[in-house]
Design a protein around this motif. Structure first.
Motif, PDB file in Angstrom:
ATOM      1  N   THR B  13     -28.724  60.059  55.504  1.00 37.95           N
ATOM      2  CA  THR B  13     -28.793  58.903  54.598  1.00 37.95           C
ATOM      3  C   THR B  13     -30.223  58.435  54.452  1.00 37.95           C
ATOM      4  N   ARG B  20     -29.977  48.921  52.772  1.00 36.36           N
ATOM      5  CA  ARG B  20     -29.182  48.132  51.830  1.00 36.36           C
ATOM      6  C   ARG B  20     -27.783  47.846  52.378  1.00 36.36           C
ATOM      7  N   PHE B  21     -27.180  48.834  53.076  1.00 37.75           N
ATOM      8  CA  PHE B  21     -25.825  48.663  53.593  1.00 37.75           C
ATOM      9  C   PHE B  21     -25.771  48.092  54.998  1.00 37.75           C
ATOM     10  N   ARG B  22     -26.956  47.837  55.577  1.00 33.47           N
ATOM     11  CA  ARG B  22     -26.964  47.330  56.947  1.00 33.47           C
ATOM     12  C   ARG B  22     -26.221  45.995  57.001  1.00 33.47           C
ATOM     13  N   LEU B  24     -22.985  45.664  56.697  1.00 31.29           N
ATOM     14  CA  LEU B  24     -21.660  45.778  56.094  1.00 31.29           C
ATOM     15  C   LEU B  24     -20.770  46.625  56.995  1.00 31.29           C
ATOM     16  N   SER B  25     -19.505  46.228  57.082  1.00 29.86           N
ATOM     17  CA  SER B  25     -18.587  47.021  57.909  1.00 29.86           C
ATOM     18  C   SER B  25     -18.227  48.304  57.178  1.00 29.86           C
ATOM     19  N   ASP B  26     -17.672  49.278  57.922  1.00 32.06           N
ATOM     20  CA  ASP B  26     -17.230  50.532  57.308  1.00 32.06           C
ATOM     21  C   ASP B  26     -16.197  50.255  56.228  1.00 32.06           C
ATOM     22  N   ILE B  29     -17.878  49.014  53.101  1.00 35.99           N
ATOM     23  CA  ILE B  29     -18.545  50.118  52.386  1.00 35.99           C
ATOM     24  C   ILE B  29     -17.514  50.981  51.667  1.00 35.99           C
ATOM     25  N   ILE B  32     -16.494  49.325  48.566  1.00 37.42           N
ATOM     26  CA  ILE B  32     -17.527  49.400  47.525  1.00 37.42           C
ATOM     27  C   ILE B  32     -17.439  50.727  46.772  1.00 37.42           C
ATOM     28  N   PHE B  33     -17.170  51.788  47.526  1.00 43.30           N
ATOM     29  CA  PHE B  33     -17.089  53.096  46.879  1.00 43.30           C
ATOM     30  C   PHE B  33     -15.785  53.281  46.092  1.00 43.30           C
TER      31      PHE B  33
END
Lengths: 438, 315
Positions: B13, B20-22, B24-26, B29, B32-33
């Motif tokens: 990654t 940017r994703f630091r 955020l929980s799995d 994320i 989001i996808f």
């Protein structure tokens, strides 16, 4: 340096933009058929005189209504001018697709008195019989008949027909005579080829069989309502006389048409006639210039006659269209300019010369008109007896029901003529009830 | 070597994305996808479905957007379910569906079985056989109308050659009794190769060792077919039936080109009828109810069928 050269360039660009604003690119939508090509030729004069450029969107007949009504219903801006079918006038007016033309006609000295009355009622007025105009009559058309004059004139066939039917073999004046002639030619050997009686309209998908069968129904007493009760259907649409008219059309289909003609409309009828398969052809008058010019059947080999009379009347199915300005167009002024140009007598004369059927009285009442073409008199006689299908806003539903009921009886042989018309009354009643008209 | 997938993904990654994703929980994320896809599905599939259900209870007409829309309850459903004409189109559809599937499976499986044998020109024949399914249905419909022409059509002449009948004495697309078969013949001609390919895949997936074992046990060819070939290709066959069933339930273009739904209504399939109601008569509310009824029917039948298919696969 830069400024010195840029200033004239900007001025030129501005002039070009100003020029472009005055000269519009107009799109005219119509069916893809011979008269459309004549209109392209005719419109060159408009382009020259007005400075506007013309584009054309022509759709083949079987998809014409589908495509163009979708365009109008979706408020599309593809078409600035629409030469729409006569039956669309109610929808065009009530749904706001067409621009009302009364004020424009008044301001430009265009009067509907100058046009053939049947075309004004058929193509321009909504509601019918009222002076509310939504189109200028553009192309007069009517269902008529073409026949092989060269076959009719053969002495041996004349003699055989005389002996069998006790009368001369000539263009028929009644529907019964027409059927006799068709029967006479059915499966006959002419010059080593088997030929058939008549090519008639039987098409299922769009409007074909309705445009054909009405030529029999009207003349047997079928009517769309009565003058007092415009939506009266019971006993008018399905009267015993109307049922006899439907039986006649089925009998004509069963006895005297080429094999495989179960889904035929204009182009199939033309093909059958021009290829020498049939002695008689039912078709709209627009095809007559093409028949005359055809090397196989033109040049005096063909004759023309109006739809023959029946026991209860003498009518023919109206075709043809008016030209309207689409209300969603951004170029309405230029479109109106086109209509003003098109209405001129000299343009209408040229329209007739190119193969377009003018509806202007000045053209058709000209002393030389009737003899100007072999079919001109038949066109005049036919236009005098026209009757049209419903032009209601719900015309599509009314038409599809008729297509369904009539095709099921005539071609598929389902039930009786009376049952078919009774079901048609049920369908139409449902449509008018949904519309709140019954 | 023992590095975990997650660790490898983290390494791969780019630092910018990771920053940017630091925090955020799995799960976040993942959402989001997945969210764009869910949004797209809702907008393109679910919303139109709900809207169609709503319209089916009204008298809405799409060509009169300014007209007053009335809530008419179940009237559209009542009209459809009691309309004998619609039941006729359902029967026409069922007739078309059943016969095309039966013929395509029988002929397709037979062809696959023949092609599966090793012979010279095997590949060439496979290519020739699959040609019809590569054509456009509109083109196929159009040229078959010429083949079916009583006066000039090849089909009538071939039939006349074998039967001695006059070629102009019958019209495949103009006759009430023959037209339903005319559309079945054309669809079978066009889509049998598709079934054949699926069956061929099934036949080629059977290991030779099973047949060798059967040979050792002195099983006859007939016995091998019923106990090895057919059971092992059954899931493939069922899949082919599912595909063809769904395709033919919504058959439109080929039949419109061939017969236009005629003569009368003998070849008016439900998809043709629905299109007429929705886009020619513009009875949008009524057509919506019609579409919902068809959807429920197909969805119900397909669900039952898929369950059966899964059971067969589990065996």
């Amino acid at each position: 340096m830069t400024i010195r050269y840029t200033a004239p360039a900007v001025a030129t660009a501005l002039l070009a933009v100003a020029g472009a604003a005055q000269a519009d690119d107009l799109t005219l939508c119509w069916a893809a058929w011979d008269p459309a090509n004549a209109l392209i030729e005719l419109s060159k004069d408009f382009e020259e005189k007005s400075g506007h450029s013309m584009s054309f969107e022509f759709v083949p007949w079987p998809n014409f209504a589908d495509r163009m009504l979708n365009e109008l219903n979706s408020g599309g801006q593809l078409c600035d001018l629409m030469i729409g079918d006569s039956q669309w006038i109610g929808l065009g007016a009530e749904a706001g697709h067409y621009v009302k033309l009364n004020d424009f006609f008044d301001a430009n000295g265009i009067t509907m008195d100058d046009f053939i009355p049947a075309t004004v009622t058929g193509y321009s007025e909504w509601p019918k019989g009222t002076p509310n105009y939504w189109a200028l009559p553009a192309f007069g058309d009517v269902v008529g008949w073409t026949y092989r004059k060269d076959w009719f004139e053969r002495p041996e066939l004349q003699a055989e027909f005389q002996e069998k039917y006790g009368r001369e073999l000539k263009a028929p004046e009644t529907l019964d005579e027409l059927k006799d002639i068709a029967e006479f030619f059915q499966n006959r050997d002419i010059d080593g080829t088997t030929v058939y009686g008549a090519a008639i309209y039987t098409e299922r998908g769009s409007e074909g069989i309705t445009m054909g069968v009405t030529n029999a129904l009207y003349n047997y007493g079928f009517s769309y309502g009565t003058p007092e009760e415009p939506y009266k259907l019971e006993g008018v649409v399905n009267s015993p006389e109307a049922a006899k008219g439907l039986e006649y059309y089925k009998a004509l289909y069963d006895c005297c048409t080429p094999p495989g003609s179960s889904d035929w409309y204009m182009s199939e009828d033309i093909d059958a006639y021009k290829s020498g398969q049939v002695a008689l052809q039912m078709n709209f008058a627009f095809i007559w210039p093409g028949v005359e010019a055809d090397p196989n059947v033109g040049g005096g080999k063909s004759g023309y006659f109006p739809n023959p009379a029946g026991p209860d009347g003498h009518f023919a199915q109206l075709g043809g269209q008016g030209i309207s300005v689409v209300s969603y167009s951004d170029s309405q002024d230029a479109a109106l300019e086109y209509i003003k140009w098109f209405a001129q007598p000299e343009v209408q004369s040229k329209w007739w010369e190119l193969g377009g059927y003018s509806a202007l009285k000045a053209v058709v009442e000209d002393p030389g008109f009737a003899t100007s073409q072999p079919y001109a008199q038949t066109f005049l006689d036919s236009m005098a007896i026209v009757k049209d299908f419903w032009a209601e806003p719900s015309y599509a539903s009314l038409l599809l029901s008729m297509q369904d009921r009539v095709h099921s009886y005539v071609v598929a042989g389902e039930g009786t003529a009376q049952e078919a018309l009774d079901k048609l009354v049920e369908d139409w009643t449902e449509v008018f009830e949904d519309e709140g008209k019954m | 070597m023992s590095q975990s997938v997650i660790a490898r993904a983290a390494e791969a990654t780019p630092p910018g994305v990771a920053r940017r994703f630091r925090g955020l929980s799995d799960r976040a994320i993942a959402w989001i996808f997945v969210a764009p896809t869910i949004f797209l599905l809702l907008a393109v599939n679910i919303f139109p479905l709900i809207w169609t259900i709503r319209l089916s209870f009204t008298n809405f007409r799409a060509n009169r957007p300014n007209a007053e829309v009335e809530w008419i309850g179940l009237r559209n459903y009542d009209r459809i379910l009691t309309d004998s004409d619609i039941w006729e189109t359902m029967q026409a559809t069922a007739h078309f569906l059943c016969w095309t599937i039966v013929l395509q499976v029988l002929i397709g499986f037979s062809l696959a079985w023949l092609i599966n044998r090793k012979f010279k020109g095997n590949d060439l024949w496979t290519t020739i056989i699959v040609l019809p399914m590569m054509l456009s249905p509109a083109v196929v419909g159009n040229f078959w109308t010429f083949l079916y022409q009583p006066q000039i059509g090849l089909f009538n002449y071939v039939v006349a050659f074998f039967t001695g009948a006059d070629p102009t004495s019958f019209s495949m697309i103009g006759s009430v009794s023959l037209a339903p078969w005319a559309i079945i013949i054309v669809d079978t001609w066009m889509w049998t190769p598709f079934v054949m390919l699926i069956c061929l895949a099934g036949l080629r997936s059977i290991p030779d060792s099973i047949y060798e074992a059967a040979e050792c046990d002195r099983a006859s060819k007939w016995r091998q077919f019923w106990t090895i070939t057919l059971p092992m290709t059954l899931p493939f066959l069922m899949l082919a039936v599912l595909f063809r069933g769904i395709e033919n339930f919504k058959m439109f273009d080929l039949v419109v080109q061939l017969t236009g739904g005629g003569p009368g209504n003998t070849t008016t399939l439900t998809s043709i009828d629905l299109k007429r109601e929705a886009f020619e008569k513009w009875r949008t509310g009524y057509a919506s109810a019609y579409a919902i009824i068809l959807f429920v029917t197909v969805f119900g039948l397909a669900s039952i069928y898929v369950k059966a298919l899964n059971k067969v696969k589990e065996r």
